[in-house]
Scaffold this active site. Structure first.
Site, mmCIF file in Angstrom:
data_model
loop_
_atom_site.group_PDB
_atom_site.id
_atom_site.type_symbol
_atom_site.label_atom_id
_atom_site.label_comp_id
_atom_site.label_asym_id
_atom_site.label_seq_id
_atom_site.Cartn_x
_atom_site.Cartn_y
_atom_site.Cartn_z
ATOM 1 C CG HIS A 427 -2.221 0.759 0.988
ATOM 2 N ND1 HIS A 427 -2.318 1.846 0.144
ATOM 3 C CD2 HIS A 427 -3.483 0.578 1.487
ATOM 4 C CE1 HIS A 427 -3.546 2.318 0.162
ATOM 5 N NE2 HIS A 427 -4.281 1.553 0.961
ATOM 6 C CG ASP A 431 -3.187 4.648 -3.291
ATOM 7 O OD1 ASP A 431 -2.541 4.371 -2.262
ATOM 8 O OD2 ASP A 431 -3.037 5.701 -3.941
#
Lengths: 454, 459
Positions: A427, A431
Site C-alpha cells: 500500500h 492504492d
C-alpha cells in the site's frame, strides 16, 4: 590419478565437521580402508577411511579445522601426481567427483546437498558388512558404524535388531560409567532416562535422585524425547529473512475476487491437445493464469514494479515469478517477458523452470529480477489466502482452487466452476482502487478469455 | 574497637562448631559466651543427662545381674559421687572445646553479647562493658526450658532440666510434667535410682512425635520400673507445702490429685532471645526466622540452632552452624534436613531417622514396612536385652529408604547405618546385600531389609 578426500556428511543436520587428527602424513602410502583421519560432528566422533589406495598427497586442513561437509580436505593419488595447492571449492568438488553417492555437491547456495547413501565407513567397498536395508537405515539414524555390529543373521548378516541391541548395550555401558546413586539409577532406568547427559549435583558430579527428577521434569516439558527442529539455515534462513522483511516493512493489503472459470476451462480443454501435440506438455491452469496476469499487468503498470533503492521502478516487461514448492522450502523462478509469450512457449518455459527448481538446478539469474509473483495453491483445498509480497516486487497474486459452486447467472442459480483470486499489494506504492481495477480486469479476462486476443 | 570477620553469639554445639568452621575457612572469629562453653548440650542437656543415664543403666544391669550369676548384695547410690562424675565429664569436654578454639585462633570472650543492627556487639562481662564489630554475625543463643502458665506454679521451687542436677539428693518421689524426650529420659534416670516417678503428659502417648510402637515399648519399660504414666492428662493446678508438691490434673473430665517430693517441668524449650532485642528480626512464631541459607531478615546476620526452632537437637545445631559459617565466609550452602537422626537415651533406647511409618503412609507414597523384633536377635538374647524392634519403612517402587525406627540396645549407634543409606541414596536392594557383623544387634536391620524384599532368613 587424483582422488579427493572429502569431509563426509554423516547426517541430515551435519553442515560442518571438525578434524580431530590425521592418522596419515602427506607422502604416506595409503591403502583403501585405512583410517585416514578422525572427524568430530556435533554428535559423534568418527574415523574416516580411505576410499582409494595410493599416496596421501595433500592435506588442506589440519587438526581443529572446521570444514563444510563434502568439501575436499585432501588428495590421494599416485606418487608422481601433484595435487592443487588450494582445495577446489564445493562446486569444483562436484565436477571432478568420481565417488558415487558421496560427494553430492550443492548446486545452488540455497539448496542443501543430498544425503549420501551410506556412512562412509559402512560404504567401504571390499569389506562392506552384510546388512539388511533396515539395519543400514537404523545404523544411519543412530550413527552406528556397521563394522562394529555383530550380525546374527546368515553369514553374519546384520539385522536391525542387531543394531538396536548394539545401541542399547552401548547406552547401558555409558550409563554404568556414570556416577550415580543406586536410587537415582533405579529411577532413571524405570523412566528410561539416559543417565549420561544428566549433570550430577552430588560429590564430584554424582547423579542424585533430585538430578534425575529434574531431568524428568525437563523432559516432560518437551513434546517428545528427540527434539525435532527446523534449523534456520540455508534456504530456510533466507526464506525466513525475506518473509519477515516483507511482512514487517510493506503494509500488505489483500483483496479477493471470485472468478467463474467456465470459459477458461473450455478454452483449456480446447487448447490442451493442441499444445500437447506441439510441445509434448500439458497446459495447466497456472500457465493460463500467467498469460492472463501478464496481459493485465501491461494495462496496470503500477503493479508491475520493483523497489530500487528509494524508488519504485515500473517494469516494461511482465517478469512473472512463479512460486514453486521444493523439498524443505520454496523457490520463485522468474519467467521474463511473459507478455510476449504464447501459451505453448509459456508451458515449456514454466515447466522447465519448475523442474529445475525441484531438481536444484536453477541458476541465480533464474531467481531474481521478477516484477510480480504468482502463487498457486489451487491444487490444495484452499479458496483464498493472504500471500506475502516477494520483495522488491510490490504485488503478488494468490490462486485458490477451482470448485463447482452455485452461481447466479442471469437471475438463475447455476453450478459453475468458481475460483478465488487473492491479490496482496504494497500500500505504500499501490492504492486500493488501482489494485482493484487490476483484479477486476483479471477476472474479466479469465471469464472472457477471448479478450487475450485483443 | 576490635573488629572481626565473624562474630558468633553463643558457645553451644551450634556456635562453637560454626566458629571453628569459619576459622578453618580463614576468617577471624570471635565467640561470645556468657556461661560455660558447650551450651545447654554440654552443661545442662545431652551430656550430663547421658552421664546419669549411663549410671542408671549400670544400676539396672547390676540389679539384673544377680539372675545371671553375678551377686552384689544391695547397691548403694551416692548422688554426690554421681554428680562429681558428671562434673568430670563436662569439665573434660569443656576443656576440649576451649582447646579447639585456641588451636583455631578463635577469640573467646566470656560475656553476654548484645547485637546492634550495625553489627556492633556490646559485651557485658565481669570486667565491664566493651564493644566490638563484626562483618557477619551468627546468632546461636540457644533455648531455655519453657515453663507453662499452670495455675499456682509461679514462684514454687520446681525443677527444670537446668536445675535438676543441682538437687541435694535423689528424691523419694518425683512428678514430671511432660512425657516428651526430656521427660522420658529423666523418668528413666530417676526410676532406676529408686525414685517413685509419675509422668503427666497431655498427648495421648509418651514421645508423641515418635513411632507409636516405639512409644508403647518405652511406656511398657518405664511401667515395669514402677513409673506411673498419665497420658492424655492435663495439669490444672500445682501447689507446694510441707516439702511436697501437690498437683491436680484432669483426664477425660475426671480430676485427680497427686503429690511428690519433687516436681520437674519438662514440657519443651523456648528460644533464648536475650541480646537480640534491638535487631527487630523477623520471627517465625517464637523463633528467629531464617531461610535455607540460615540468613535472618537482616543482611549478614545468620541464626542457627534452638533459636531458629525446628528439631532443637544439638547435632542439627552443629550442622546448621557449618552451613551458616560457610555462607558467612562467602560460600552458598543450603541446609538439608532430609536425614536427621533422632535419639532417645532411655532404656531401651529409641532411635529414628526420616519418616515414621505414620508419616510415610500419610505422605501418599506406596510404602512397605518391615519390622523385626529383637527377641530373634542372637546378640540381644545374649545380653538379656530383647525388648525392642527395628522397623524399616521403604517406598514400594524403588525400595528407597524413607525412614527407620528402632527400639532396643545400641540403637542410637545403629541409626547411623540407616542414615548413611538414606544420605547416599542406597535402597533396600543394596542394604540387603551388605554383610553385617555377627553377632550384633545391627544384624536385625539386615534381617528387616531382607524381609522387606521377601528374602528374610532368620524370621
Amino acid at each position: 590419478m587424483l582422488n579427493e578426500v572429502f569431509m563426509p556428511k554423516l547426517g541430515m543436520t551435519m553442515e560442518t565437521g571438525t578434524i580431530i587428527q590425521w592418522f596419515k602424513n602427506p607422502g604416506d602410502p595409503v591403502k583403501q580402508g585405512d583410517i585416514l583421519l578422525e572427524v568430530m560432528t556435533d554428535k559423534i566422533n568418527i574415523e574416516v577411511e580411505a576410499y582409494h589406495s595410493g599416496v596421501l598427497l595433500k592435506r588442506y586442513f589440519e587438526a581443529d579445522a572446521v570444514v563444510p561437509v563434502n568439501h575436499v580436505i585432501g588428495y590421494i593419488g599416485d606418487p608422481g601426481d601433484t595435487a592443487p595447492d588450494t582445495p577446489p571449492d564445493i562446486s569444483g568438488g562436484e565436477a571432478s567427483s568420481s565417488n558415487e553417492g558421496e560427494a553430492q555437491g550443492a548446486s545452488s547456495d540455497q539448496a542443501s546437498a543430498a544425503e549420501p547413501e551410506n556412512l562412509p565407513n559402512a560404504a567401504t567397498s571390499g569389506e562392506k558388512p552384510r546388512a539388511t536395508p533396515a539395519a543400514r537405515k537404523a545404523a544411519r539414524d543412530r550413527h552406528v558404524a556397521l563394522q562394529q555390529v555383530k550380525g546374527s543373521g546368515e553369514h553374519g548378516r546384520i539385522h536391525r535388531a542387531d543394531v538396536e541391541s548394539y545401541v542399547a548395550a552401548a547406552q547401558k555401558q555409558a550409563a554404568a560409567a556414570v556416577r550415580a546413586t543406586p536410587l537415582a539409577r533405579k529411577i532413571a532406568s524405570d523412566h528410561g532416562v539416559d543417565l549420561a547427559p544428566i549433570e550430577g549435583s552430588g560429590e564430584r558430579g554424582k547423579v542424585l535422585r533430585s538430578d534425575v527428577e529434574r531431568a524428568l521434569a525437563a523432559a516432560k516439558n518437551q513434546p517428545s524425547r528427540d527434539k525435532r527442529v527446523i534449523k534456520m539455515q540455508g534456504m530456510r534462513k533466507i526464506i525466513a529473512q525475506r518473509m519477515s522483511q516483507s511482512a514487517y516493512t510493506a503494509p500488505h493489503v489483500t483483496i479477493t475476487t471470485t472468478v467463474d472459470m467456465t470459459a477458461a476451462k473450455a478454452l483449456r480443454a480446447e487448447l490442451l491437445p493442441v499444445i500437447e501435440k506441439q510441445t509434448g506438455l500439458r497446459l495447466s491452469f497456472t500457465e493460463m493464469m500467467l498469460k492472463a496476469v501478464a496481459a493485465c499487468l501491461m494495462k496496470h503498470p503500477t503493479l508491475n514494479a520493483r523497489w530500487e533503492n528509494d524508488e519504485v521502478v515500473l517494469q516494461d516487461d511482465a517478469n512473472i515469478g512463479l512460486a514453486v514448492s521444493v523439498k524443505d522450502g520454496l523457490l520463485v523462478p522468474v519467467l521474463f517477458g511473459t507478455q510476449r509469450m504464447g501459451l505453448a512457449e509459456l508451458v515449456m518455459k514454466s515447466k522447465e523452470l519448475a523442474g529445475k527448481a525441484r531438481e536444484n538446478r536453477l541458476k541465480p539469474e533464474d531467481l531474481s529480477g521478477g516484477s510480480f509473483t504468482v502463487s498457486n495453491l489451487g491444487m490444495y483445498a484452499v479458496d483464498s489466502f493472504t500471500p506475502i509480497i516477494n520483495q522488491p516486487e510490490v504485488a503478488i497474486l494468490g490462486i485458490g482452487q477451482i470448485q463447482e459452486k452455485p452461481a447466479v447467472i442471469g437471475g438463475e442459480l447455476k453450478v459453475r466452476p468458481m475460483m478465488t483470486l487473492s491479490l496482496s499489494f504494497d500500500h505504500r506504492v499501490v492504492d486500493g482502487a488501482p489494485a482493484a481495477a487490476f483484479l477486476t480486469d483479471l477476472k474479466q479476462v479469465l471469464e472472457q478469455p477471448y479478450q487475450l486476443l485483443i | 574497637m576490635d573488629s572481626f570477620d565473624i562474630a558468633v553469639i553463643g558457645g553451644g554445639p551450634g556456635g562453637y562448631v560454626a566458629a571453628i568452621r569459619a576459622a578453618k575457612l580463614g576468617r577471624s572469629v570471635v565467640v561470645i559466651e556468657g556461661a560455660e562453653l558447650g551450651g545447654t548440650c554440654l552443661n545442662r542437656g545431652c551430656i550430663p543427662s547421658k552421664t546419669l543415664l549411663h549410671l542408671a543403666e549400670t544400676a539396672e544391669t547390676i540389679k539384673k545381674a544377680a539372675a545371671y550369676g553375678i551377686k552384689t548384695g544391695p547397691i548403694e547410690l551416692d548422688w554426690d559421687a554421681m554428680l562429681n562424675r558428671q562434673g568430670q565429664v563436662m569439665k573434660t569436654l569443656r576443656g576440649g572445646i576451649d582447646g579447639l578454639l585456641k588451636v583455631n585462633r578463635i577469640r573467646h570472650i566470656r560475656g553476654w553479647g548484645k547485637v546492634l543492627p550495625t553489627r556492633e556487639i556490646e559485651v557485658t562481662a565481669e570486667s565491664g562493658v566493651s564493644k566490638l564489630r563484626a562483618d557477619k554475625v551468627i546468632l546461636a543463643t540457644g533455648s531455655k526450658p519453657f515453663v507453662p502458665p499452670i495455675a499456682g506454679l509461679e514462684g514454687l521451687p520446681y525443677q527444670t532440666s537446668d536445675t535438676v542436677f543441682q538437687m541435694q539428693r535423689i528424691p523419694q518421689s518425683m512428678t514430671i510434667i511432660g512425657g516428651g524426650v526430656i521427660g522420658a529420659e529423666f523418668a528413666a534416670i530417676f526410676s532406676a535410682f529408686g525414685t517413685k516417678v509419675t509422668v503427666v503428659e497431655a498427648a495421648d502417648r509418651m514421645v508423641p512425635t515418635e513411632d507409636e510402637a516405639a512409644s508403647q515399648a518405652l511406656a511398657k519399660a518405664l511401667k515395669q520400673r514402677g513409673v506411673e504414666l498419665y497420658t492424655g492428662t492435663k495439669v490444672e493446678q500445682v501447689g507446694f507445702g510441707n516439702g511436697q508438691f501437690t498437683l491436680s490434673a484432669s483426664s477425660d473430665g475426671k480430676t485427680f490429685g497427686h503429690s511428690a517430693e519433687e516436681l520437674l517441668v519438662a514440657v519443651g524449650r523456648v528460644p533464648n532471645l536475650a541480646g537480640l532485642e534491638e535487631l527487630g528480626l523477623r520471627m517465625n512464631g517464637r523463633f528467629v526466622d531464617v531461610n535455607e541459607h540460615l540468613e535472618t531478615s537482616l543482611a549478614n546476620i545468620y541464626a542457627i540452632g534452638d533459636v531458629v526452632g525446628g528439631y532443637q537437637l544439638a547435632h542439627v545445631a552443629s550442622a546448621e552452624g557449618l552451613v551458616a559459617a560457610a555462607n558467612a565466609a562467602g560460600k552458598q550452602e543450603r541446609m538439608n534436613y532430609k536425614v536427621v537422626p533422632r535419639c532417645i537415651y532411655t532404656h531401651p533406647e529409641i532411635a529414628s531417622v526420616g519418616m515414621t511409618e505414620k508419616e510415610a503412609r500419610q505422605s501418599g507414597a506406596a510404602v512397605k514396612v518391615q519390622t523385626y523384633a529383637l527377641r530373634g536377635n542372637g546378640k540381644a538374647i545374649s545380653m538379656g536385652d530383647t525388648d525392642g524392634f527395628v522397623k524399616v519403612i521403604a517406598d514400594e517402587k524403588y525400595g528407597e529408604i524413607l525412614g527407620v525406627t528402632m527400639v532396643g540396645p545400641h540403637v542410637t549407634e545403629m541409626i547411623t547405618t540407616a542414615s548413611s543409606f538414606m544420605h547416599l541414596e542406597g535402597t533396600v536392594t543394596e542394604w540387603a546385600q551388605l554383610i553385617h557383623p555377627h553377632p550384633t544387634v545391627s544384624e536385625s536391620l539386615y534381617e528387616a531389609v531382607n524381609g522387606w524384599m521377601g528374602l528374610g532368613v532368620n524370621h
